[in-house]
Design a protein around this motif. Structure first.
Motif, PDB file in Angstrom:
ATOM      1  N   ILE A 127     -36.601 -18.818 -19.551  1.00 33.05           N
ATOM      2  CA  ILE A 127     -35.619 -19.971 -18.503  1.00 33.05           C
ATOM      3  C   ILE A 127     -34.185 -19.556 -18.949  1.00 33.05           C
ATOM      4  CG2 ILE A 127     -35.472 -21.990 -19.182  1.00 33.05           C
ATOM      5  CD1 ILE A 127     -36.537 -23.309 -16.863  1.00 33.05           C
ATOM      6  N   ARG A 128     -33.447 -19.383 -17.973  1.00 38.58           N
ATOM      7  CA  ARG A 128     -32.256 -18.794 -18.034  1.00 38.58           C
ATOM      8  C   ARG A 128     -32.002 -20.677 -16.949  1.00 38.58           C
ATOM      9  NH1 ARG A 128     -31.510 -13.153 -17.680  1.00 38.58           N
ATOM     10  NH2 ARG A 128     -31.651 -12.169 -20.406  1.00 38.58           N
ATOM     11  N   VAL A 129     -30.982 -21.409 -17.844  1.00 38.62           N
ATOM     12  CA  VAL A 129     -30.734 -22.143 -17.179  1.00 38.62           C
ATOM     13  C   VAL A 129     -29.027 -22.152 -16.951  1.00 38.62           C
ATOM     14  CG1 VAL A 129     -29.811 -24.957 -16.975  1.00 38.62           C
ATOM     15  CG2 VAL A 129     -32.090 -24.045 -17.456  1.00 38.62           C
ATOM     16  N   ARG A 130     -27.795 -22.156 -16.162  1.00 36.98           N
ATOM     17  CA  ARG A 130     -26.005 -22.090 -15.475  1.00 36.98           C
ATOM     18  C   ARG A 130     -26.081 -23.423 -15.389  1.00 36.98           C
ATOM     19  NH1 ARG A 130     -28.993 -16.984 -14.618  1.00 36.98           N
ATOM     20  NH2 ARG A 130     -28.085 -14.745 -16.003  1.00 36.98           N
ATOM     21  N   VAL A 131     -24.919 -23.886 -15.053  1.00 36.15           N
ATOM     22  CA  VAL A 131     -24.692 -24.762 -15.171  1.00 36.15           C
ATOM     23  C   VAL A 131     -22.682 -24.693 -14.228  1.00 36.15           C
ATOM     24  CG1 VAL A 131     -23.405 -27.246 -14.626  1.00 36.15           C
ATOM     25  CG2 VAL A 131     -25.903 -26.645 -16.395  1.00 36.15           C
ATOM     26  N   LYS A 132     -23.015 -24.229 -12.838  1.00 36.76           N
ATOM     27  CA  LYS A 132     -21.325 -24.796 -12.067  1.00 36.76           C
ATOM     28  C   LYS A 132     -20.744 -25.975 -12.203  1.00 36.76           C
ATOM     29  CE  LYS A 132     -17.897 -23.178 -10.053  1.00 36.76           C
ATOM     30  NZ  LYS A 132     -17.389 -24.008  -9.796  1.00 36.76           N
ATOM     31  N   TYR A 133     -19.775 -26.084 -13.569  1.00 39.36           N
ATOM     32  CA  TYR A 133     -18.957 -27.548 -13.269  1.00 39.36           C
ATOM     33  C   TYR A 133     -17.918 -27.897 -12.689  1.00 39.36           C
ATOM     34  CZ  TYR A 133     -22.519 -27.921 -17.899  1.00 39.36           C
ATOM     35  OH  TYR A 133     -23.478 -28.018 -18.798  1.00 39.36           O
ATOM     36  N   ALA A 134     -17.304 -28.793 -11.930  1.00 43.40           N
ATOM     37  CA  ALA A 134     -17.144 -28.869 -10.800  1.00 43.40           C
ATOM     38  C   ALA A 134     -14.910 -27.873 -11.460  1.00 43.40           C
ATOM     39  CB  ALA A 134     -16.567 -30.535 -10.278  1.00 43.40           C
ATOM     40  N   GLY A 135     -14.684 -27.899 -11.271  1.00 39.56           N
ATOM     41  CA  GLY A 135     -13.145 -27.286 -11.458  1.00 39.56           C
ATOM     42  C   GLY A 135     -13.193 -26.354 -12.544  1.00 39.56           C
ATOM     43  N   GLU A 136     -14.579 -25.545 -12.766  1.00 36.48           N
ATOM     44  CA  GLU A 136     -14.410 -24.335 -13.413  1.00 36.48           C
ATOM     45  C   GLU A 136     -14.539 -23.116 -12.500  1.00 36.48           C
ATOM     46  OE1 GLU A 136     -17.262 -24.913 -16.885  1.00 36.48           O
ATOM     47  OE2 GLU A 136     -15.885 -26.595 -17.685  1.00 36.48           O
ATOM     48  N   ALA A 137     -14.608 -22.329 -13.049  1.00 35.65           N
ATOM     49  CA  ALA A 137     -13.798 -21.086 -12.477  1.00 35.65           C
ATOM     50  C   ALA A 137     -15.849 -20.396 -11.580  1.00 35.65           C
ATOM     51  CB  ALA A 137     -12.926 -19.944 -12.879  1.00 35.65           C
ATOM     52  N   GLU A 138     -16.085 -20.189 -13.654  1.00 36.30           N
ATOM     53  CA  GLU A 138     -17.588 -19.664 -13.612  1.00 36.30           C
ATOM     54  C   GLU A 138     -18.359 -20.463 -13.986  1.00 36.30           C
ATOM     55  OE1 GLU A 138     -17.979 -16.619 -13.168  1.00 36.30           O
ATOM     56  OE2 GLU A 138     -15.617 -16.002 -12.749  1.00 36.30           O
ATOM     57  N   GLU A 139     -20.119 -19.788 -13.946  1.00 36.24           N
ATOM     58  CA  GLU A 139     -21.564 -20.488 -14.255  1.00 36.24           C
ATOM     59  C   GLU A 139     -20.964 -20.615 -16.047  1.00 36.24           C
ATOM     60  OE1 GLU A 139     -23.925 -18.977 -12.628  1.00 36.24           O
ATOM     61  OE2 GLU A 139     -23.920 -19.336 -10.599  1.00 36.24           O
ATOM     62  N   THR A 140     -21.510 -21.836 -17.004  1.00 34.68           N
ATOM     63  CA  THR A 140     -21.652 -21.996 -17.872  1.00 34.68           C
ATOM     64  C   THR A 140     -23.500 -21.824 -18.644  1.00 34.68           C
ATOM     65  OG1 THR A 140     -20.091 -23.319 -18.495  1.00 34.68           O
ATOM     66  CG2 THR A 140     -21.480 -23.400 -20.570  1.00 34.68           C
ATOM     67  N   LEU A 141     -24.160 -20.572 -18.987  1.00 37.03           N
ATOM     68  CA  LEU A 141     -24.852 -20.593 -19.552  1.00 37.03           C
ATOM     69  C   LEU A 141     -25.539 -22.234 -20.850  1.00 37.03           C
ATOM     70  CD1 LEU A 141     -27.743 -19.309 -19.376  1.00 37.03           C
ATOM     71  CD2 LEU A 141     -26.854 -17.691 -21.223  1.00 37.03           C
ATOM     72  N   GLU A 142     -26.364 -22.699 -20.275  1.00 38.66           N
ATOM     73  CA  GLU A 142     -26.519 -23.391 -20.964  1.00 38.66           C
ATOM     74  C   GLU A 142     -27.398 -23.067 -22.133  1.00 38.66           C
ATOM     75  OE1 GLU A 142     -24.706 -25.651 -22.026  1.00 38.66           O
ATOM     76  OE2 GLU A 142     -23.514 -26.564 -20.729  1.00 38.66           O
ATOM     77  N   TYR A 143     -29.312 -22.086 -21.381  1.00 37.48           N
ATOM     78  CA  TYR A 143     -29.837 -22.329 -22.254  1.00 37.48           C
ATOM     79  C   TYR A 143     -30.890 -20.913 -21.732  1.00 37.48           C
ATOM     80  CZ  TYR A 143     -34.430 -23.505 -24.637  1.00 37.48           C
ATOM     81  OH  TYR A 143     -35.356 -22.687 -25.655  1.00 37.48           O
TER      82      TYR A 143
END
Length: 632
Positions: free
Chosen positions: A507-523
């Motif tokens: 599994i890949r979990v990516r999060v797009k946080y408010a105010g950030e331009a890119e998604e963050t790969l969290e897991y």
């Protein structure tokens, strides 16, 4: 039974010849009539003088081993591989052109250890490939007077992918054709050598060529878990078929295979034997594998029991305990080891500070049972002597390591409970990690003692022994680092439905946080439940650490072999827990994505579940399938 065989894995770890002779003596005493030497390419021949002396035997040394086996009245059988499992051969630059990939990580499934950059599969479309192996196998077989040769042919993943192979496929051949041609090629080679061919049968689940295989090939049916009314399938899709009934109908001779392992647990041996009794196997094999960071010692009790069981010299639990007691020197601890079904594989998640998996009663019972066994083994070691002590020590180390990994797995829940409540002081958890580290160091010390005594002068293959020792301590370092990095985090809850824990997707979990331009790969990694060790599926809740800030959306995708099944999600950030409000299909194969809107056990499936499809297109494992999720 005609064949009662004990297999020694010399390909993965070289052993001292004097020690091998003691193993042969034990096998003869226990009741085996055959020794299978799993070789791959661990013997130096006239064409391969450059093979690493630390990992291989000379022809004279191999001849000495074979002659000793035969002098004890046992049959010595060579076992090779000339398709998959040739990773050590491919490490040599002289054989680089035999590899299907110059870089397996980039072009294959990416499963092979970094130690073997070219992977483990050979290119059967290269004319020089079979030319080399035919000569090599012929030369090594000349050392063996027996009428059998094992040709391997198991686990043939990610083949047919190089330009030469692609050209054959373009011209109308299939990978199933490749597999059949290699089986028949090996069959003809065995006949030319005057020997009868054995082969592993697992890949018949994906390319069923059983109707085309000559009936005098002996099929070796292996399965290393708990066996029910039928054996389970292997890998993606877990193909189910009562293979022994198929072989009976087709007229094959076949052998059933079990794996002993250091715990000397009997559940695989007894259940496979019971299944085999419903049919007519010509023999049984006790396989021992991959001892480059472990030892054969802890397997002695189950190895001895297996031979007695198959030779009809043991028929009851009482007989089994007696056999264990003869080796362990103590009836009480023999009863504990025999009766305690310690799982042979402990595949629990150990990302203590990054991911947690909810506990359940079954895992709790397994941990308590393992804990009780460790305490009894520790006490028994105080009075043990001689070889019995060493056997007991190896079992103790194996069982203790499983317990420590269970504790790490369980400790992640305590950490995530702290994350949820805003806890910032994890000093108690760090103290528990220190205690676990102390016991890992005990295992390392015991292993060093056993290596010195039984492998003095032998080097660890590819430094696996040293890497395993360091890896135990790395688990503690990583856990502390993850906790420090994620203290004060938010939490993503994911409910996964796992019909069978043995498929291989990640599994890949990516999060797009408010105010950030890119998604963050969290897991990014496996998400198999801890119950995979207990061969159980079900619904499992995971918690993954994310940043404690506002979230625009989350994407979850599957890659690797197989499908993932997600039931529902919740997101805890900034002190509020949110549920799913909207779902969008993102990429790849997705089915029933709107099930994620419902807080129940209906589920969204994403990924590619067809195992044969993955074999036919290795690149499929690199393709992502998944969804974009918004929270209320």
């Amino acid at each position: 039974m005609k064949i009662i065989a004990y297999q020694i894995d010399l390909a993965r770890q070289k052993e001292r010849i004097d020690y091998l002779k003691t193993l042969v003596d034990k096998a003869e005493k226990w009741g085996y009539n055959t020794i299978i030497l799993y070789l791959e390419t661990c013997i130096r021949t006239a064409d391969t003088p450059f093979f690493n002396d630390d990992e291989t035997y000379s022809e004279d040394e191999a001849r000495e081993i074979v002659n000793y086996i035969e002098s004890r009245g046992l049959t010595a059988v060579p076992a090779f591989e000339n398709f998959y499992h040739i990773e050590k051969l491919l490490c040599y630059d002289e054989f680089a052109d035999f590899a299907e990939f110059p870089d397996e990580k980039a072009r294959g499934r990416g499963w092979t250890s970094p130690v073997y950059p070219r992977g483990a599969v050979g290119c059967v479309s290269n004319p020089a490939f079979n030319e080399f192996f035919d000569k090599y196998i012929t030369e090594v077989c000349s050392l063996f007077p027996s009428g059998y040769v094992h040709m391997g042919l198991d686990e043939i993943f990610e083949f047919g992918e190089c330009p030469r192979c692609k050209e054959r496929i373009k011209n109308g051949e299939t990978k199933k054709d490749f597999f059949l041609k290699q089986v028949l090629h090996n069959y003809e080679l065995a006949k030319k050598l005057g020997k009868r061919m054995m082969m592993w049968d697992d890949f018949l689940e994906y390319y069923d060529i059983s109707d085309a295989i000559p009936r005098d090939v002996i099929l070796c049916h292996w399965n290393y878990g708990y066996i029910g009314s039928e054996t389970k399938g292997h890998w993606t899709g877990r193909v189910r078929k009562d293979w022994l009934s198929v072989y009976d109908k087709l007229g094959f001779e076949y052998i059933c295979c079990v794996w002993g392992r250091q715990t000397s647990a009997v559940y695989n041996l007894e259940t496979m034997t019971n299944y085999a009794k419903k049919h007519e196997p010509s023999g049984m094999i006790m396989t021992e594998w991959e001892c480059s960071d472990s030892f054969y010692l802890g397997c002695y009790p189950v190895d001895a029991y297996a031979a007695a069981l198959w030779g009809e010299k043991a028929a009851s639990e009482k007989d089994g305990i007696r056999i264990y007691a003869d080796i362990l020197g103590d009836k009480s601890i023999a009863e504990t080891v025999f009766k305690t079904p310690i799982v042979n594989d402990c595949l629990y998640s150990l990302d203590v500070g990054k991911r947690a998996e909810d506990g359940n009663l079954v895992k709790l019972i397994a941990m308590r049972q393992t804990e009780e066994a460790v305490n009894k083994l520790r006490e028994a070691l105080k009075g043990a002597k001689g070889e019995s002590k060493d056997v007991l020590l190896d079992i103790y180390d194996s069982v203790l390591e499983r317990l420590l990994k269970m504790r790490l797995h369980a400790l992640s829940c305590e950490v995530f409970d702290g994350y949820e409540t805003g806890k910032t002081d994890f000093s108690e958890v760090f103290s528990k990690l220190d205690e676990i580290e102390k016991e890992f160091k005990e295992i390392n010390s015991n292993a060093e003692y056993l290596w010195k005594k039984y492998r003095d002068g032998i080097k660890s293959s590819k430094n696996q022994f040293e890497r395993t020792k360091e890896g135990r301590l790395d688990l503690i370092r990583a856990a502390k680092k993850q906790i420090i990095e994620n203290t004060g985090c938010g939490v993503l809850f994911i409910d996964m439905v796992t019909p069978d824990g043995f498929s291989c997707p990640k599994i890949r979990v990516r999060v797009k946080y408010a105010g950030e331009a890119e998604e963050t790969l969290e897991y990014d990694g496996a998400i198999k439940p801890g119950l995979v060790s207990l061969d159980a599926g079900g619904c499992h809740t995971y918690r993954i650490a994310v940043k404690n800030k506002a979230v625009d959306y989350v994407t979850i995708t599957c890659h690797g072999e197989g499908s993932l099944f997600t039931s529902s999600l919740r997101l805890l950030t900034l002190g509020e827990k949110s549920s799913v409000s909207r779902v969008e299909k993102l990429c790849g194969r997705v089915k029933d994505e709107n099930a994620l809107l419902l807080p129940d056990v209906t589920f969204c499936e994403y990924g590619y579940p067809d195992g044969t499809e993955h074999l036919n297109d290795v690149s499929l494992a690199r393709k992502e399938s998944g969804v974009k999720i918004f929270f209320a």
